[in-house]
Design an enzyme around this catalytic site. Structure first.
Site, PDB file in Angstrom:
ATOM      1  N   LYS A 115      12.851 -40.455  -4.384  1.00 63.36           N
ATOM      2  CA  LYS A 115      11.803 -41.182  -4.406  1.00 63.36           C
ATOM      3  C   LYS A 115      10.452 -40.583  -3.862  1.00 63.36           C
ATOM      4  O   LYS A 115       9.474 -41.256  -4.426  1.00 63.36           O
ATOM      5  CB  LYS A 115      12.040 -42.905  -3.907  1.00 63.36           C
ATOM      6  CG  LYS A 115      12.868 -43.027  -5.948  1.00 63.36           C
ATOM      7  CD  LYS A 115      12.492 -42.858  -6.866  1.00 63.36           C
ATOM      8  CE  LYS A 115      13.263 -43.246  -7.516  1.00 63.36           C
ATOM      9  NZ  LYS A 115      13.943 -41.937  -8.790  1.00 63.36           N
ATOM     10  N   TYR A 154      25.722 -35.998  -4.381  1.00 59.82           N
ATOM     11  CA  TYR A 154      25.787 -36.819  -3.256  1.00 59.82           C
ATOM     12  C   TYR A 154      26.916 -37.624  -2.617  1.00 59.82           C
ATOM     13  O   TYR A 154      28.262 -38.210  -2.769  1.00 59.82           O
ATOM     14  CB  TYR A 154      25.118 -38.013  -3.627  1.00 59.82           C
ATOM     15  CG  TYR A 154      23.369 -38.135  -3.721  1.00 59.82           C
ATOM     16  CD1 TYR A 154      23.406 -37.489  -5.448  1.00 59.82           C
ATOM     17  CD2 TYR A 154      22.722 -38.454  -3.159  1.00 59.82           C
ATOM     18  CE1 TYR A 154      21.835 -37.174  -5.576  1.00 59.82           C
ATOM     19  CE2 TYR A 154      21.152 -38.137  -3.499  1.00 59.82           C
ATOM     20  CZ  TYR A 154      21.018 -37.338  -4.230  1.00 59.82           C
ATOM     21  OH  TYR A 154      19.597 -37.034  -5.024  1.00 59.82           O
ATOM     22  N   HIS A 160      18.516 -31.191 -14.960  1.00 62.61           N
ATOM     23  CA  HIS A 160      19.428 -31.744 -14.805  1.00 62.61           C
ATOM     24  C   HIS A 160      20.160 -32.927 -15.208  1.00 62.61           C
ATOM     25  O   HIS A 160      19.078 -33.948 -15.645  1.00 62.61           O
ATOM     26  CB  HIS A 160      19.433 -31.938 -12.742  1.00 62.61           C
ATOM     27  CG  HIS A 160      19.904 -31.178 -11.975  1.00 62.61           C
ATOM     28  ND1 HIS A 160      20.456 -30.948 -10.744  1.00 62.61           N
ATOM     29  CD2 HIS A 160      18.989 -29.836 -12.014  1.00 62.61           C
ATOM     30  CE1 HIS A 160      20.061 -30.308 -10.445  1.00 62.61           C
ATOM     31  NE2 HIS A 160      19.778 -29.136 -11.149  1.00 62.61           N
ATOM     32  N   TYR A 175      17.137 -43.886 -11.144  1.00 64.01           N
ATOM     33  CA  TYR A 175      17.251 -42.624 -10.225  1.00 64.01           C
ATOM     34  C   TYR A 175      16.079 -41.501 -11.469  1.00 64.01           C
ATOM     35  O   TYR A 175      15.428 -40.600 -10.466  1.00 64.01           O
ATOM     36  CB  TYR A 175      18.167 -41.692 -10.466  1.00 64.01           C
ATOM     37  CG  TYR A 175      18.236 -40.095  -9.546  1.00 64.01           C
ATOM     38  CD1 TYR A 175      18.930 -40.838  -8.408  1.00 64.01           C
ATOM     39  CD2 TYR A 175      17.861 -39.024 -10.287  1.00 64.01           C
ATOM     40  CE1 TYR A 175      19.204 -39.292  -7.527  1.00 64.01           C
ATOM     41  CE2 TYR A 175      18.482 -37.585  -9.872  1.00 64.01           C
ATOM     42  CZ  TYR A 175      18.707 -37.926  -7.800  1.00 64.01           C
ATOM     43  OH  TYR A 175      18.854 -37.069  -7.765  1.00 64.01           O
ATOM     44  N   PRO A 191      15.465 -40.489   2.177  1.00 67.43           N
ATOM     45  CA  PRO A 191      15.673 -39.468   1.052  1.00 67.43           C
ATOM     46  C   PRO A 191      16.016 -39.697  -0.300  1.00 67.43           C
ATOM     47  O   PRO A 191      16.137 -39.125  -1.673  1.00 67.43           O
ATOM     48  CB  PRO A 191      15.157 -38.486   1.812  1.00 67.43           C
ATOM     49  CG  PRO A 191      15.458 -38.116   2.708  1.00 67.43           C
ATOM     50  CD  PRO A 191      15.177 -39.981   3.078  1.00 67.43           C
TER      51      PRO A 191
HETATM   52  P1  RFL Z   1       2.239 -35.741   3.399  1.00 67.75           P
HETATM   53  O1  RFL Z   1       3.044 -34.275   2.188  1.00 67.75           O
HETATM   54  O2  RFL Z   1       3.020 -35.824   4.564  1.00 67.75           O
HETATM   55  O3  RFL Z   1       0.867 -34.505   3.116  1.00 67.75           O
HETATM   56  C1  RFL Z   1      -0.681 -35.105   3.653  1.00 67.75           C
HETATM   57  C2  RFL Z   1      -0.864 -33.877   4.140  1.00 67.75           C
HETATM   58  O4  RFL Z   1      -2.163 -34.710   4.819  1.00 67.75           O
HETATM   59  C3  RFL Z   1      -2.712 -33.769   6.145  1.00 67.75           C
HETATM   60  N1  RFL Z   1      -2.779 -34.459   7.015  1.00 67.75           N
HETATM   61  C4  RFL Z   1      -4.292 -34.599   7.167  1.00 67.75           C
HETATM   62  N2  RFL Z   1      -5.278 -34.021   7.109  1.00 67.75           N
HETATM   63  C5  RFL Z   1      -6.871 -34.406   7.696  1.00 67.75           C
HETATM   64  N3  RFL Z   1      -7.119 -35.424   8.668  1.00 67.75           N
HETATM   65  C6  RFL Z   1      -6.055 -35.980   9.071  1.00 67.75           C
HETATM   66  N4  RFL Z   1      -6.125 -36.786  10.755  1.00 67.75           N
HETATM   67  C7  RFL Z   1      -5.088 -35.886   8.356  1.00 67.75           C
HETATM   68  N5  RFL Z   1      -3.334 -35.998   9.006  1.00 67.75           N
HETATM   69  C8  RFL Z   1      -2.121 -35.644   7.852  1.00 67.75           C
HETATM   70  C9  RFL Z   1      -1.109 -33.343   6.713  1.00 67.75           C
HETATM   71  O5  RFL Z   1      -1.166 -31.801   7.447  1.00 67.75           O
HETATM   72  C10 RFL Z   1      -0.353 -33.153   4.975  1.00 67.75           C
HETATM   73  O6  RFL Z   1      -1.045 -31.866   4.696  1.00 67.75           O
HETATM   74  O7  RFL Z   1       1.606 -36.717   1.982  1.00 67.75           O
HETATM   75  P2  RFL Z   1       1.648 -36.767   0.801  1.00 67.75           P
HETATM   76  O8  RFL Z   1       0.729 -35.810  -0.078  1.00 67.75           O
HETATM   77  O9  RFL Z   1       1.441 -37.829   0.438  1.00 67.75           O
HETATM   78  O10 RFL Z   1       3.038 -36.624   0.122  1.00 67.75           O
HETATM   79  C11 RFL Z   1       4.580 -36.959   0.150  1.00 67.75           C
HETATM   80  C12 RFL Z   1       5.906 -36.067   0.214  1.00 67.75           C
HETATM   81  O11 RFL Z   1       5.355 -35.473   0.924  1.00 67.75           O
HETATM   82  C13 RFL Z   1       6.558 -37.356   0.039  1.00 67.75           C
HETATM   83  O12 RFL Z   1       6.826 -38.633  -0.180  1.00 67.75           O
HETATM   84  C14 RFL Z   1       7.950 -36.230   0.334  1.00 67.75           C
HETATM   85  O13 RFL Z   1       8.319 -35.291   1.024  1.00 67.75           O
HETATM   86  C15 RFL Z   1       8.904 -37.258   1.088  1.00 67.75           C
HETATM   87  N6  RFL Z   1      10.329 -36.614   1.770  1.00 67.75           N
HETATM   88  C16 RFL Z   1      11.071 -36.240   0.781  1.00 67.75           C
HETATM   89  N7  RFL Z   1      10.809 -37.293  -0.293  1.00 67.75           N
HETATM   90  C17 RFL Z   1      11.566 -36.798  -1.289  1.00 67.75           C
HETATM   91  O14 RFL Z   1      11.478 -37.680  -2.933  1.00 67.75           O
HETATM   92  N8  RFL Z   1      13.431 -35.957  -1.867  1.00 67.75           N
HETATM   93  C18 RFL Z   1      13.514 -35.500  -0.062  1.00 67.75           C
HETATM   94  O15 RFL Z   1      14.367 -34.554   0.029  1.00 67.75           O
HETATM   95  C19 RFL Z   1      12.088 -35.556   0.722  1.00 67.75           C
HETATM   96  N9  RFL Z   1      12.725 -35.089   2.209  1.00 67.75           N
HETATM   97  C20 RFL Z   1      10.108 -36.117   3.135  1.00 67.75           C
HETATM   98  C21 RFL Z   1      11.385 -35.461   3.331  1.00 67.75           C
HETATM   99  C22 RFL Z   1       9.660 -36.060   4.039  1.00 67.75           C
HETATM  100  C23 RFL Z   1       9.292 -35.552   5.069  1.00 67.75           C
HETATM  101  N10 RFL Z   1       8.067 -35.876   5.795  1.00 67.75           N
HETATM  102  C24 RFL Z   1       7.423 -36.611   5.434  1.00 67.75           C
HETATM  103  C25 RFL Z   1       8.911 -36.012   7.690  1.00 67.75           C
HETATM  104  C26 RFL Z   1      11.973 -34.471   4.327  1.00 67.75           C
HETATM  105  C27 RFL Z   1      10.921 -34.874   5.505  1.00 67.75           C
HETATM  106  C28 RFL Z   1      11.333 -34.090   6.445  1.00 67.75           C
HETATM  107  C1  PHB Z   2      16.504 -32.206  -2.184  1.00 69.43           C
HETATM  108  O1  PHB Z   2      17.329 -31.448  -2.961  1.00 69.43           O
HETATM  109  O2  PHB Z   2      15.497 -31.961  -1.028  1.00 69.43           O
HETATM  110  C2  PHB Z   2      16.845 -33.197  -2.764  1.00 69.43           C
HETATM  111  C3  PHB Z   2      17.532 -33.755  -3.532  1.00 69.43           C
HETATM  112  C4  PHB Z   2      18.060 -35.151  -3.703  1.00 69.43           C
HETATM  113  C5  PHB Z   2      17.515 -36.028  -2.775  1.00 69.43           C
HETATM  114  C6  PHB Z   2      17.299 -35.580  -1.808  1.00 69.43           C
HETATM  115  C7  PHB Z   2      16.578 -34.760  -1.607  1.00 69.43           C
HETATM  116  O3  PHB Z   2      17.934 -37.366  -2.667  1.00 69.43           O
END
Ligand code: RFL
Ligand code: PHB
Length: 399
Positions: free
Chosen positions: A306, A210, A81, A394, A302
């Site tokens: 980042k 957005y 993109h 970004y 989100p």
């Molecule tokens: P994760 O992905 O939460 O993985 C952590 C892993 O640890 C396991 N765990 C355990 N394992 C052993 N013993 C324990 N006691 C444990 N407790 C937990 C969990 O089961 C899991 O598998 O963290 P990690 O690897 O640091 O990755 C970070 C990313 O996942 C996170 O930053 C992003 O997904 C944040 N986030 C988003 N980021 C974006 O850039 N764009 C988004 O659209 C976006 N949407 C989101 C999100 C995070 C969300 N969460 C955490 C609620 C949407 C959601 C719903």
């Molecule tokens: C997504 O595609 O899930 C997404 C993209 C951009 C954002 C947050 C989430 O800033």
């Protein structure tokens, strides 16, 4: 998927807690460097792959994934993109990432796919992972020989190691283990959430949009030319059961305005969830032989896309530091990890907070604060310098 011997007592150089993107990527980079790491994950592989999260990868993230050797599918299926659109009260501004940053772009490729690629690689190389590991606990991090215990199928295991890395997300145990050891936390919660849906319909636009609207924020995103990801700002107390697909599509169309609404193709949702928004940083990121990485250490709302990208930069810094530690017998890298990672984390926190503040509806805002939001957007529309700052953040600050 479990690939460690049933021996209740074992030794690895590194124990990584959590098999989300942080844990798996760190495991991959360490394996490539010849450093032996065991990953302990509380959930099953299917559960981990079922979580729909981030979608936008910075170039720096793509570079690290390339170094880890998991870029094949990303290169063939990821969508480059060059820009995205901001739509505020019906006025559209395109942020031309490529032009404003001297050629940098982002790649749309879902976190689920990144995780799947890393899992497949780990399985193929036969590196040790234990899924559904219960009661994981970290011990003796102030000694050079810490150990980790966990229960699997009713048997308690003890793993001794040199280094423990907490990649266990916001609700994991690693950060809690050091809560009374001088850990400082900084937090802001936001008075709303994002209701997101995934649907197998073509995206309404080839770039992300957005939207700031008087009814609340909306985001049009995608996973592929056939799969769309949409979000609308909702109340924190709301429940997905209140949102039929029809209600979601109607609300989205109202917020994006008629020009975009005409291109929104609706269809049955294949996932629907509400995520709260939070800014959070823990300091420092090192306690003796324990290191915190990714969501275990910090959370961003989100809006700036980042979260995953920050997790990847933490992993890049720590994997280099651990290579120095194990292969060159130098502690310089691990001593520097916390300060190095926090410098980038705070800048991403600032960006995510400012994007969130610019684009959401805050019911508590005074007329003055609403005018400030408008003035911020007016500045962006009229100032290429302001757009460049947004674009630079970004696409991702240097790792
Ligand atoms: P994760 O992905 O939460 O993985 C952590 C892993 O640890 C396991 N765990 C355990 N394992 C052993 N013993 C324990 N006691 C444990 N407790 C937990 C969990 O089961 C899991 O598998 O963290 P990690 O690897 O640091 O990755 C970070 C990313 O996942 C996170 O930053 C992003 O997904 C944040 N986030 C988003 N980021 C974006 O850039 N764009 C988004 O659209 C976006 N949407 C989101 C999100 C995070 C969300 N969460 C955490 C609620 C949407 C959601 C719903
Ligand atoms: C997504 O595609 O899930 C997404 C993209 C951009 C954002 C947050 C989430 O800033």
């Amino acid at each position: 998927m479990n690939s460690t011997p049933d021996n209740p007592s074992s030794r690895h150089q590194v124990v990584i807690i959590g098999a989300g993107p942080s844990g798996l990527l760190l495991g991959s980079l360490l394996h490539r460097a010849g450093i032996d790491a065991l990953i302990l994950e509380a959930r099953s592989p299917d559960y981990v792959l079922g979580r729909i999260r981030a979608g936008v990868l910075e170039q720096g993230t793509v570079d690290v994934l390339t170094r880890a050797g998991v870029d094949e599918r990303l290169r063939s299926e990821g969508l480059p993109h060059d820009g995205f659109a901001l739509c505020v009260d019906g006025e559209v501004l395109r942020i031309d990432l490529k032009a404003l940053t001297g050629g940098k772009t982002v790649t749309v490729y879902g976190q689920t796919e990144v995780t799947r690629d890393l899992m497949d690689q780990r399985r193929a190389v036969g590196a040790a992972s234990v899924y559904e590991a219960a009661d994981v606990a970290i011990h003796d991090i102030d000694c050079p020989n810490p150990f980790v215990t966990y229960v699997k199928d009713g048997v308690t295991h003890r793993v001794s190691c040199d280094i423990v890395v907490g990649c266990d997300g916001f609700h994991g145990i690693s950060r809690r283990t050091v809560a009374d050891k001088g850990l400082e936390t900084f937090e802001r919660t936001y008075p709303f959430g994002w209701l997101g849906i995934l649907a197998d319909v073509p995206p309404c636009s080839h770039e992300l949009i957005y939207v700031a609207h008087e009814r609340g924020f909306a985001l049009c995103s995608m996973r592929s030319p056939h799969r769309s990801r949409y979000y609308v700002q909702c109340d924190l107390s709301d429940d997905v059961r209140n949102w039929s697909d029809d209600r979601f599509w109607d609300e989205l169309r109202r917020r994006v305005g008629p020009a975009v609404a005409d291109h929104v193709v609706t269809g049955p949702s294949i996932e629907k969830s509400i995520a709260p928004l939070r800014s959070f940083v823990a300091e420092p990121l090192r306690f003796g032989r324990l290191f915190l990485v990714g969501d275990a250490a910090h959370i961003v709302p989100p809006t700036g896309a980042k979260g995953l990208n920050l997790a990847v930069s933490d992993v890049q810094y720590l994997s280099s530091a651990l290579e120095e530690f194990f292969l060159e017998r130098s502690s310089a890298g691990i001593d520097h990890y916390s300060a190095q990672a926090l410098d980038r984390i705070w800048k991403a926190e600032r960006f995510s907070w400012s994007m969130t503040t610019l684009l959401h509806r805050f019911d508590s805002y005074s007329p003055f604060e609403k005018r400030m939001q408008r003035a911020e957007f007016a500045l962006l529309r009229s100032s290429q310098a302001a757009q460049s700052v947004m674009a630079e953040n970004y696409v991702g600050l240097p790792i």
